[in-house]
Design a protein around this motif. Sequence first.
Motif, PDB file in Angstrom:
ATOM      1  N   ILE A   1     -45.971 -46.757 -32.915  1.00 27.30           N
ATOM      2  CA  ILE A   1     -46.556 -46.976 -31.453  1.00 27.30           C
ATOM      3  C   ILE A   1     -45.233 -47.820 -30.609  1.00 27.30           C
ATOM      4  O   ILE A   1     -44.716 -48.677 -31.137  1.00 27.30           O
ATOM      5  N   GLY A   2     -45.194 -47.156 -29.438  1.00 29.60           N
ATOM      6  CA  GLY A   2     -43.926 -47.785 -28.869  1.00 29.60           C
ATOM      7  C   GLY A   2     -44.365 -48.113 -27.226  1.00 29.60           C
ATOM      8  O   GLY A   2     -45.488 -47.513 -26.700  1.00 29.60           O
ATOM      9  N   ASP A   3     -43.494 -48.666 -26.561  1.00 31.19           N
ATOM     10  CA  ASP A   3     -43.535 -49.057 -25.196  1.00 31.19           C
ATOM     11  C   ASP A   3     -44.058 -47.707 -24.324  1.00 31.19           C
ATOM     12  O   ASP A   3     -43.467 -46.846 -24.672  1.00 31.19           O
ATOM     13  N   PRO A   4     -44.556 -47.916 -22.893  1.00 34.86           N
ATOM     14  CA  PRO A   4     -44.801 -46.770 -22.280  1.00 34.86           C
ATOM     15  C   PRO A   4     -43.378 -46.310 -21.777  1.00 34.86           C
ATOM     16  O   PRO A   4     -42.384 -47.053 -21.403  1.00 34.86           O
ATOM     17  N   ILE A   5     -43.182 -44.934 -21.608  1.00 31.07           N
ATOM     18  CA  ILE A   5     -41.841 -44.534 -21.133  1.00 31.07           C
ATOM     19  C   ILE A   5     -42.008 -43.853 -19.908  1.00 31.07           C
ATOM     20  O   ILE A   5     -42.930 -43.146 -19.341  1.00 31.07           O
ATOM     21  N   PRO A   6     -41.016 -44.264 -18.889  1.00 27.16           N
ATOM     22  CA  PRO A   6     -41.087 -43.557 -17.277  1.00 27.16           C
ATOM     23  C   PRO A   6     -41.118 -42.264 -17.494  1.00 27.16           C
ATOM     24  O   PRO A   6     -40.048 -41.700 -18.513  1.00 27.16           O
ATOM     25  N   PRO A   7     -41.319 -41.319 -16.601  1.00 29.43           N
ATOM     26  CA  PRO A   7     -42.009 -41.891 -15.527  1.00 29.43           C
ATOM     27  C   PRO A   7     -43.462 -41.703 -15.399  1.00 29.43           C
ATOM     28  O   PRO A   7     -44.153 -42.387 -14.607  1.00 29.43           O
ATOM     29  N   ASP A   8     -44.012 -41.367 -16.442  1.00 33.05           N
ATOM     30  CA  ASP A   8     -45.340 -40.998 -16.607  1.00 33.05           C
ATOM     31  C   ASP A   8     -46.190 -42.260 -17.323  1.00 33.05           C
ATOM     32  O   ASP A   8     -47.537 -42.391 -17.204  1.00 33.05           O
ATOM     33  N   ALA A   9     -45.378 -43.172 -17.752  1.00 32.75           N
ATOM     34  CA  ALA A   9     -45.979 -44.637 -18.328  1.00 32.75           C
ATOM     35  C   ALA A   9     -46.958 -44.322 -19.377  1.00 32.75           C
ATOM     36  O   ALA A   9     -47.909 -45.031 -19.572  1.00 32.75           O
ATOM     37  N   LYS A  10     -46.604 -43.596 -20.065  1.00 30.50           N
ATOM     38  CA  LYS A  10     -47.658 -43.213 -21.283  1.00 30.50           C
ATOM     39  C   LYS A  10     -46.921 -43.813 -22.679  1.00 30.50           C
ATOM     40  O   LYS A  10     -45.806 -43.844 -23.015  1.00 30.50           O
ATOM     41  N   PHE A  11     -47.828 -44.462 -23.557  1.00 28.29           N
ATOM     42  CA  PHE A  11     -47.312 -45.166 -24.783  1.00 28.29           C
ATOM     43  C   PHE A  11     -46.709 -44.087 -25.663  1.00 28.29           C
ATOM     44  O   PHE A  11     -47.286 -42.836 -25.657  1.00 28.29           O
ATOM     45  N   ALA A  12     -45.620 -44.385 -26.276  1.00 26.60           N
ATOM     46  CA  ALA A  12     -44.938 -43.452 -27.256  1.00 26.60           C
ATOM     47  C   ALA A  12     -45.786 -43.684 -28.692  1.00 26.60           C
ATOM     48  O   ALA A  12     -46.290 -44.719 -28.832  1.00 26.60           O
ATOM     49  N   LEU A  13     -46.029 -42.335 -29.176  1.00 27.67           N
ATOM     50  CA  LEU A  13     -47.093 -42.464 -30.391  1.00 27.67           C
ATOM     51  C   LEU A  13     -46.568 -41.304 -31.256  1.00 27.67           C
ATOM     52  O   LEU A  13     -46.341 -40.331 -30.802  1.00 27.67           O
ATOM     53  N   ILE A  14     -46.355 -41.488 -32.572  1.00 27.03           N
ATOM     54  CA  ILE A  14     -45.884 -40.488 -33.457  1.00 27.03           C
ATOM     55  C   ILE A  14     -46.832 -40.787 -34.630  1.00 27.03           C
ATOM     56  O   ILE A  14     -47.406 -41.831 -34.932  1.00 27.03           O
ATOM     57  N   ASN A  15     -47.175 -39.559 -35.563  1.00 25.56           N
ATOM     58  CA  ASN A  15     -47.885 -39.893 -36.726  1.00 25.56           C
ATOM     59  C   ASN A  15     -47.530 -38.916 -37.942  1.00 25.56           C
ATOM     60  O   ASN A  15     -46.543 -37.963 -37.611  1.00 25.56           O
ATOM     61  N   THR A  16     -47.952 -39.406 -39.092  1.00 20.85           N
ATOM     62  CA  THR A  16     -47.628 -38.744 -40.183  1.00 20.85           C
ATOM     63  C   THR A  16     -48.874 -38.502 -41.140  1.00 20.85           C
ATOM     64  O   THR A  16     -49.782 -39.412 -41.150  1.00 20.85           O
ATOM     65  N   TYR A  17     -48.839 -37.086 -41.930  1.00 22.94           N
ATOM     66  CA  TYR A  17     -50.011 -37.174 -42.763  1.00 22.94           C
ATOM     67  C   TYR A  17     -49.350 -36.897 -44.217  1.00 22.94           C
ATOM     68  O   TYR A  17     -50.427 -36.616 -45.217  1.00 22.94           O
ATOM     69  N   ASP A  18     -48.053 -37.408 -44.296  1.00 26.01           N
ATOM     70  CA  ASP A  18     -47.788 -37.135 -45.738  1.00 26.01           C
ATOM     71  C   ASP A  18     -46.984 -38.499 -46.210  1.00 26.01           C
ATOM     72  O   ASP A  18     -46.007 -38.302 -46.898  1.00 26.01           O
ATOM     73  N   GLY A  19     -47.448 -39.518 -45.901  1.00 32.83           N
ATOM     74  CA  GLY A  19     -46.783 -40.763 -46.505  1.00 32.83           C
ATOM     75  C   GLY A  19     -45.603 -41.223 -45.650  1.00 32.83           C
ATOM     76  O   GLY A  19     -44.739 -41.807 -46.251  1.00 32.83           O
ATOM     77  N   GLY A  20     -45.207 -40.514 -44.601  1.00 35.30           N
ATOM     78  CA  GLY A  20     -44.088 -40.962 -43.887  1.00 35.30           C
ATOM     79  C   GLY A  20     -42.899 -40.035 -44.089  1.00 35.30           C
ATOM     80  O   GLY A  20     -41.726 -40.258 -43.818  1.00 35.30           O
TER      81      GLY A  20
END
Length: 343
Positions: A143-162
């Motif tokens: 997870i990361g800081d919100p990104i302009p202009p929509d100010a949503k937190f950055a989020l990525i995910n994995t289901y295979d151990g990275g």
Amino acid sequence: MQKFIKSLLLLHSVFFFHFSQAYAQQKPVIKLLETPPIASIRGMSVVNDSIVWVSGTGGQAGLTTDGGRHWQWIKVPDHDSMDWRSLQAFSSQQALLLNAGSPAHVMRTTDGGKTWKKVYEDTTKGIFFDDIVFLDDNRGWAIGDPIPPDAKFALINTYDGGKTWVKSQHYLLAEPGEALFAASGTNLVAQYYENKIVGGMVTGGKVSRFIYDYNIVVLPITQGSPSKGAFSLAFERDGQKGVIVGGDYLHDKDTTRNCVYTNDYGKTWNLSVTSPGGYRSCVVHVSGDLFLATGTSGTDISRDGGVHWEKISDEGFNVAGVSPNGKKIWLAGSRKLGIIELP
């Protein structure tokens, strides 16, 4: 004679009880380990009593496989400028590194750091990841800081151990001036207990919140400026009791509203009666009601789930980790490594 023997046994029991209680209340002692070549360490992942990974500035990581007696220092090729603030290790051979800043990279090794493969890259302007966490050997998030202009937190995910990562479709909207802190990679928690997920995330800045799914609690911790807020959280295994630490990193000896605790899975949070000795960038659960918090101005313990704190050392660190059996606490900071060995 029987009465005499019984009296002796009673005295022995009383003495042993008081001795045990006194021993249990002894302050844990931090033993400093070898001086690392990394200027600032903020990433840590403890596999067991013997295997620990750390990471930080200069594109570097470190690995011990013998309980901290010896360390292997690793530079990720072609990434000398990276600040690896987040780290997840699965063994002495497999680990993931995540940098803070743009462009964002997730690097993976399967041979103990001899070689690395880039498994994710994000060149979005302003991208800044703060934390990586895994629920098990397969499922993880960053997870990361919100990104302009929509100010949503950055989020990525994995289901295979990275091995592979994708951007999440579920984005949380940040409040104006709200952000995450990449001080220790411990502002996001996810753990299983009896087939349910325990955890959440904490934020800081203009507002400081505890967020689990879409349940949001504004914290009573200090907030209102970019240097203030919640920096780290930890839960007991069942998730009922938890602790959040933070403060103001520009005034690292200020104890004002720098710690809160919960006894109801994070539904409500209360200020500590006795605070840690200043700004704290990391808190970890050790065992039972024992928690440890550390920051640049010192290290503290709480024996009652975060209600009261006792300073154990002026030695300050950025990050801490605990061996799965709760017998070793590992600490790392600016050219500094330490360990606490518990009875």
